[in-house]
Design an enzyme around this catalytic site. Sequence first.
Site, PDB file in Angstrom:
ATOM      1  N   HIS A 199       0.952  -1.169   0.077  1.00  0.00           N
ATOM      2  CA  HIS A 199      -0.128  -0.112   0.020  1.00  0.00           C
ATOM      3  C   HIS A 199       0.903   1.235   0.106  1.00  0.00           C
ATOM      4  O   HIS A 199       2.025   1.206   0.507  1.00  0.00           O
ATOM      5  CB  HIS A 199      -0.726  -0.176   1.152  1.00  0.00           C
ATOM      6  CG  HIS A 199      -1.812   1.063   1.082  1.00  0.00           C
ATOM      7  ND1 HIS A 199      -1.627   2.375   1.355  1.00  0.00           N
ATOM      8  CD2 HIS A 199      -3.484   1.122   0.891  1.00  0.00           C
ATOM      9  CE1 HIS A 199      -2.543   3.088   1.283  1.00  0.00           C
ATOM     10  NE2 HIS A 199      -3.631   2.189   1.015  1.00  0.00           N
ATOM     11  N   GLU A 224      -3.649   2.005  -7.197  1.00  0.00           N
ATOM     12  CA  GLU A 224      -4.001   2.938  -6.373  1.00  0.00           C
ATOM     13  C   GLU A 224      -3.122   4.319  -6.494  1.00  0.00           C
ATOM     14  O   GLU A 224      -2.050   4.465  -5.904  1.00  0.00           O
ATOM     15  CB  GLU A 224      -4.057   2.604  -4.746  1.00  0.00           C
ATOM     16  CG  GLU A 224      -4.976   1.646  -4.491  1.00  0.00           C
ATOM     17  CD  GLU A 224      -5.163   1.544  -3.068  1.00  0.00           C
ATOM     18  OE1 GLU A 224      -6.366   1.772  -2.920  1.00  0.00           O
ATOM     19  OE2 GLU A 224      -4.280   1.547  -2.067  1.00  0.00           O
TER      20      GLU A 224
HETATM   21  C1  PEP Z   1      -6.764   3.411   0.178  1.00  0.00           C
HETATM   22  O1  PEP Z   1      -5.844   3.940   0.832  1.00  0.00           O
HETATM   23  O2  PEP Z   1      -6.473   2.250  -0.007  1.00  0.00           O
HETATM   24  C2  PEP Z   1      -7.817   3.945  -0.434  1.00  0.00           C
HETATM   25  C3  PEP Z   1      -8.161   3.648  -1.436  1.00  0.00           C
HETATM   26  O3  PEP Z   1      -8.540   5.175   0.224  1.00  0.00           O
HETATM   27  P1  PEP Z   1      -9.519   6.136   0.116  1.00  0.00           P
HETATM   28  O4  PEP Z   1     -10.567   5.157  -0.656  1.00  0.00           O
HETATM   29  O5  PEP Z   1      -9.948   6.715   1.196  1.00  0.00           O
HETATM   30  O6  PEP Z   1      -9.038   7.011  -1.108  1.00  0.00           O
END
Ligand code: PEP
Length: 258
Positions: A97, A169
Amino acid sequence: MTRKRIIAGNWKMHKTNAEAEEFAVNLKVILAKIGEDIEVLVCPPATAISCTARVLDKTDIKIGGQNMHFEEQGAFTGEISGVMLKGAGATHVMLGHSERRHIFNEDNAMINKKMHAAFKANLIPILCIGETMEEKKEGLTSTVLENQLKGCLEGISKNQAQILIIAYEPVWAISNDDPTHKPATPDDAEEAHSFIRDVIEKIYDKTIADNINILYGGSVNPGNAKAILDMKNIDGALVGGASLKPGEFAEIVAAAKF
Ligand code: PEP
């Protein structure tokens, strides 16, 4: 090609055991009405994995860890291992992450060791990758994603690649206190997902690339989930902030229905 849909909630450092149990009790009730054709997963903090798993026992809702150490046991104060996660009731584990990469300095080599350890512990890794805003501005998105995939998947076999999950992400899209963080547009996310699938095909083969689940993460909420999940190469979502309330999380699950 119809791949299954997966909606995963990343609780980050939120929820005491009592709060986790209350969430799980509520989610169980709400999702019973939604149906079961989507894989749903919650990733509580390590302390709350076993109590959440106990409440969700005999449901289809799965549990993931948010991180793990690459060794099974030893003198690593404060760390937890894959076998410990498994023993507490997890079936999955998030690895790489961006908060682990950027706050705790995890690099691709370390994440790769964790990937191997996760498979050894019979956990399904959710490998998180994504570029920062600076890298995006410099036109480095593809290079960063390819390097992260190649580095983190070093030595991961075809058999293992068949079960792993990838989460794209973009760091600039993950909601935090920075007001400039906004979700990627569905088209931008789709472009990145399609690129990731191409890299997976280069590393492995077309069958694995066609079947692998690639989730999008970054400010997904009940309002934008459907538009994002409708994109061809987006197979689900990894949800942070909006996964903390069972009602909102369940709305995102409902948006994932084909
Ligand atoms: C995350 O940190 O994995 C994430 C997707 O956070 P958010 O949905 O709050 O942007």
